[in-house]
Design a protein around this motif. Structure first.
Motif: not given
Lengths: 113, 113
Positions: B62-87
């Motif tokens: 919850d609160g995260y999305s990902v994308s992988r458009s090519k084998t070598e890259d995997f992106l993690l996006t925090l759509e609207s960052a919250t303090s609970s996502q400090t990690s």
């Protein structure tokens, strides 16, 4: 659902003493099991792994672990601890039918001189 | 060491802003994973990918999305960052899920103010 329990959050041993870190798991089939070590501020390094076969597995840095199906355990051992072994240790269960890892909470090891 | 890099290594952001973390591998491994590490929880799986454009949710997605458009890259996006996502966020790769070791990147420390 699978789970991994590391009963000891923190263990302190003297350098040269023996070490055993406990790990218990819950899983509906024979699991794949790993032990990873994480030094402060670092990523995770694999110590050893169990997939099948011999229940006593040897790893790097003098570590070994024994898989005991009857006790649902996979305890990590080292006969003589070195100061450089101070780190956090994670027991990890891997689904045999999928790609998910389940981590234990970790055991922090302190080594006294 | 497996060829895994994460960028940025450290980031401070404000609540409500989007954040993207990047994981890059040079091993041509099929599987890629994003975990977060918090005290007392070990590592928890956020999302994983089993091929280009093929992703699935982990236990704390919850609160995260990902994308992988090519084998070598995997992106993690925090759509609207919250303090609970400090990690601390770790990327991992594996060639054959469940039957091969997962190799971890160095981690990204994220602070959400």
């Amino acid at each position: 659902a699978q789970s991994v329990t590391q009963p000891d959050i923190h263990i302190t041993v003297s350098e040269g003493a023996s070490l055993e870190l406990r790990c218990n798991y819950s899983y509906g089939a024979t699991p794949y099991l790993f032990w990873y070590v994480q030094s402060p501020g670092q990523g995770l390094q694999l110590l050893l792994k169990y997939f099948s076969g011999d229940t006593l597995v040897q790893g790097i840095k003098g570590f070994e672990a024994e898989f005991k199906r009857s006790q649902s355990s996979f305890n990590l051992r080292k006969p003589s601890v070195h100061w450089s072994d101070a780190a956090e240790y994670f027991c990890v269960l891997v689904e045999t039918s999928g790609s998910r890892l389940t981590f234990g909470e970790g055991t922090q090891l302190t080594v006294n001189p | 060491d497996a060829g895994i890099t994460q960028s940025p290594r450290h980031k401070v952001t404000e609540t409500g802003t989007p954040v993207t973390l990047r994981c890059h591998q040079t091993e041509n491994h099929r599987y890629m994973y994003w975990y977060r590490q918090d005290p007392g929880h070990g590592l928890r799986l956020i999302h994983y990918s089993y091929g280009v454009k093929d992703t699935d949710k982990g236990e704390v997605s919850d609160g995260y999305s990902v994308s992988r458009s090519k084998t070598e890259d995997f992106l993690l996006t925090l759509e609207s960052a919250t303090s609970s996502q400090t990690s601390v966020y770790f990327c991992a790769i594996a060639g054959l899920a469940g039957q091969e070791t997962q190799y971890f990147g160095p981690g990204t420390r994220l602070l959400v103010l």
